[in-house]
Design a protein around this motif. Structure first.
Motif, PDB file in Angstrom:
ATOM      1  N   VAL A 153       0.852  -1.181   0.000  1.00 25.99           N
ATOM      2  CA  VAL A 153       0.000   0.000   0.000  1.00 25.99           C
ATOM      3  C   VAL A 153       0.891   1.235   0.000  1.00 25.99           C
ATOM      4  O   VAL A 153       1.735   1.398   0.883  1.00 25.99           O
ATOM      5  CB  VAL A 153      -0.911   0.025   1.247  1.00 25.99           C
ATOM      6  CG1 VAL A 153      -1.749   1.303   1.260  1.00 25.99           C
ATOM      7  CG2 VAL A 153      -1.811  -1.198   1.273  1.00 25.99           C
ATOM      8  N   PHE A 154       0.726   2.074  -1.007  1.00 24.61           N
ATOM      9  CA  PHE A 154       1.372   3.378  -1.027  1.00 24.61           C
ATOM     10  C   PHE A 154       0.316   4.439  -0.738  1.00 24.61           C
ATOM     11  O   PHE A 154      -0.882   4.224  -0.953  1.00 24.61           O
ATOM     12  CB  PHE A 154       2.024   3.655  -2.383  1.00 24.61           C
ATOM     13  CG  PHE A 154       3.396   3.045  -2.547  1.00 24.61           C
ATOM     14  CD1 PHE A 154       4.110   2.593  -1.457  1.00 24.61           C
ATOM     15  CD2 PHE A 154       3.980   2.933  -3.807  1.00 24.61           C
ATOM     16  CE1 PHE A 154       5.372   2.031  -1.596  1.00 24.61           C
ATOM     17  CE2 PHE A 154       5.243   2.375  -3.967  1.00 24.61           C
ATOM     18  CZ  PHE A 154       5.939   1.926  -2.851  1.00 24.61           C
ATOM     19  N   ALA A 155       0.755   5.590  -0.244  1.00 26.29           N
ATOM     20  CA  ALA A 155      -0.144   6.697   0.058  1.00 26.29           C
ATOM     21  C   ALA A 155       0.480   7.988  -0.428  1.00 26.29           C
ATOM     22  O   ALA A 155       1.627   7.995  -0.890  1.00 26.29           O
ATOM     23  CB  ALA A 155      -0.417   6.751   1.563  1.00 26.29           C
ATOM     24  N   ASN A 156      -0.279   9.075  -0.320  1.00 20.58           N
ATOM     25  CA  ASN A 156       0.295  10.357  -0.714  1.00 20.58           C
ATOM     26  C   ASN A 156       1.540  10.670   0.114  1.00 20.58           C
ATOM     27  O   ASN A 156       2.435  11.384  -0.335  1.00 20.58           O
ATOM     28  CB  ASN A 156      -0.736  11.479  -0.586  1.00 20.58           C
ATOM     29  CG  ASN A 156      -1.408  11.489   0.766  1.00 20.58           C
ATOM     30  OD1 ASN A 156      -2.094  10.542   1.128  1.00 20.58           O
ATOM     31  ND2 ASN A 156      -1.221  12.555   1.530  1.00 20.58           N
ATOM     32  N   GLY A 157       1.633  10.075   1.310  1.00 20.90           N
ATOM     33  CA  GLY A 157       2.842  10.226   2.116  1.00 20.90           C
ATOM     34  C   GLY A 157       4.063   9.622   1.453  1.00 20.90           C
ATOM     35  O   GLY A 157       5.195  10.044   1.709  1.00 20.90           O
ATOM     36  N   THR A 158       3.838   8.633   0.583  1.00 17.31           N
ATOM     37  CA  THR A 158       4.949   8.035  -0.163  1.00 17.31           C
ATOM     38  C   THR A 158       5.544   9.059  -1.119  1.00 17.31           C
ATOM     39  O   THR A 158       6.769   9.133  -1.290  1.00 17.31           O
ATOM     40  CB  THR A 158       4.470   6.807  -0.947  1.00 17.31           C
ATOM     41  OG1 THR A 158       3.748   5.931  -0.083  1.00 17.31           O
ATOM     42  CG2 THR A 158       5.632   6.059  -1.574  1.00 17.31           C
ATOM     43  N   ALA A 159       4.683   9.856  -1.737  1.00 16.73           N
ATOM     44  CA  ALA A 159       5.149  10.912  -2.643  1.00 16.73           C
ATOM     45  C   ALA A 159       5.937  11.960  -1.871  1.00 16.73           C
ATOM     46  O   ALA A 159       6.953  12.483  -2.359  1.00 16.73           O
ATOM     47  CB  ALA A 159       3.957  11.557  -3.351  1.00 16.73           C
ATOM     48  N   ILE A 160       5.501  12.246  -0.655  1.00 18.13           N
ATOM     49  CA  ILE A 160       6.217  13.198   0.198  1.00 18.13           C
ATOM     50  C   ILE A 160       7.589  12.644   0.585  1.00 18.13           C
ATOM     51  O   ILE A 160       8.596  13.341   0.554  1.00 18.13           O
ATOM     52  CB  ILE A 160       5.392  13.505   1.462  1.00 18.13           C
ATOM     53  CG1 ILE A 160       4.131  14.285   1.093  1.00 18.13           C
ATOM     54  CG2 ILE A 160       6.223  14.276   2.483  1.00 18.13           C
ATOM     55  CD1 ILE A 160       3.157  14.472   2.226  1.00 18.13           C
TER      56      ILE A 160
END
Length: 333
Positions: A104-111
């Motif tokens: 699971v990736f999240a927008n936090g991964t982009a950060i």
């Protein structure tokens, strides 16, 4: 004299017997040697880079249960929390590229790509399957204070320096507040990070900060009880769980938008047909009315995308948050 047909008939009988023998021997090949449809008889491991009990964990457990029913195979949640999602990502990218270990990736991964020195690249070392859920953040105030809507907030910000409360530096909440600060041109405003959501709420109730940035799921209880007042949401459209709360866009800052998301990824190199199979089943799951209702109760919206759309979302957010981090002066960790 007529030639005898016996040799010819014998040859035909011999050939027929040989073909039957080949067919019979083929039927005896063990089933394990034949390609079986994904996922076969192996469980699927879904690695979540957060601890149990959070929004991503709860929502993915709901998805895992439904996927398991459709695949007729176990889908196991494996929580691997850690800064920047490094622990979880290392587990998945070193696993066999057969679709049996997903992340699971999240927008936090982009950060994280701009905030941490990651030993992996989420855009190159992993293959997107689809988004799973979308959610927004909420701007919250103390209902006993002076600020009851965005107009009040912006007007107050022109009179004096505002304080914006969030959880830890580099979080989506923290960077969303920094982006709001620059978009609204609140030059003297200060973004104050706290360790926990509970601390953010306590300071807001005491009047130590003017506004807080947090998700509905994190503060559903005090919001529903009226202890905290939501004055705006950060996504492009109003949420179904707070339909009477306007967006920041429609409240005076048309260029401001922040949307959180969770998505499903596989290691790069996973066969396209496996990605397609998972995507198809996930699409069916995310359209189930009972699951969509459960997501809505959590303050999130079930959302499917193509792998190509998910790739574009990731790249967009990597670029967006890299700029915010640079402008905020947050050092790489």
């Amino acid at each position: 004299m007529r030639k005898s047909t016996m040799p010819r008939r014998a040859a035909i009988r011999c050939l027929t017997s040989g073909l039957l023998a080949i067919a019979s021997s083929s039927a005896l090949i063990p089933a394990t040697q034949a390609a079986s449809p994904y996922p076969g008889d192996q469980p699927i491991r879904l690695v979540v880079p957060f601890g149990p009990g959070g929004l991503a964990d709860i929502s993915m457990r709901l998805v895992a249960q439904k996927l398991g029913e459709r695949f007729n195979e176990k889908v196991i949640i494996d929580n691997r929390p850690g800064a920047g999602g490094i622990v979880a990502a290392n587990v998945v990218r070193t696993s066999p590229k057969d679709g049996h270990t997903l992340i699971v990736f999240a927008n936090g991964t982009a950060i994280s790509k701009s905030l941490f020195n990651l030993p992996f690249d989420p855009e190159k070392d992993f293959t997107p399957i689809s988004t799973v859920a979308y959610f927004d953040l909420i701007l919250l105030t103390n209902p006993k204070g002076k600020i009851h809507n965005m107009a009040d907030l912006l007007a107050e910000g022109r009179k004096r320096p505002l304080t914006l409360g969030t959880i830890n530096p580099g979080s989506t909440q923290n960077l969303s507040a920094a982006l709001f600060n620059s978009t609204a041109k609140l030059d003297n405003a200060t973004v104050i990070p706290f360790k926990t959501t509970a601390e953010v709420m306590a300071t807001l109730v005491r009047g130590d900060v003017d506004v807080a940035f947090e998700s509905y799921a994190a503060l559903k209880g005090p919001i529903d009880a009226g202890t905290l007042q939501p004055i705006a949401t950060t996504s492009a459209k109003r949420s179904t769980w707070l339909p009477n709360v306007p967006t920041v866009k429609e409240s005076g800052l048309p260029t401001y938008e922040v949307t959180g998301w969770n998505a499903l990824y596989a290691p790069a190199g996973t066969p396209p047909e496996v990605i397609e199979t998972i995507h198809h089943q996930l699409t069916e799951v995310l359209q189930m009315p009972d699951l969509r209702k459960r997501f809505e109760d959590l303050g999130t919206e079930a959302q499917i995308s193509t792998p190509q759309e998910m790739s574009a979302i990731m790249h967009r957010d990597v670029t967006l948050w890299a700029d915010v981090i640079k402008q905020s002066g947050i050092p790489r960790q």
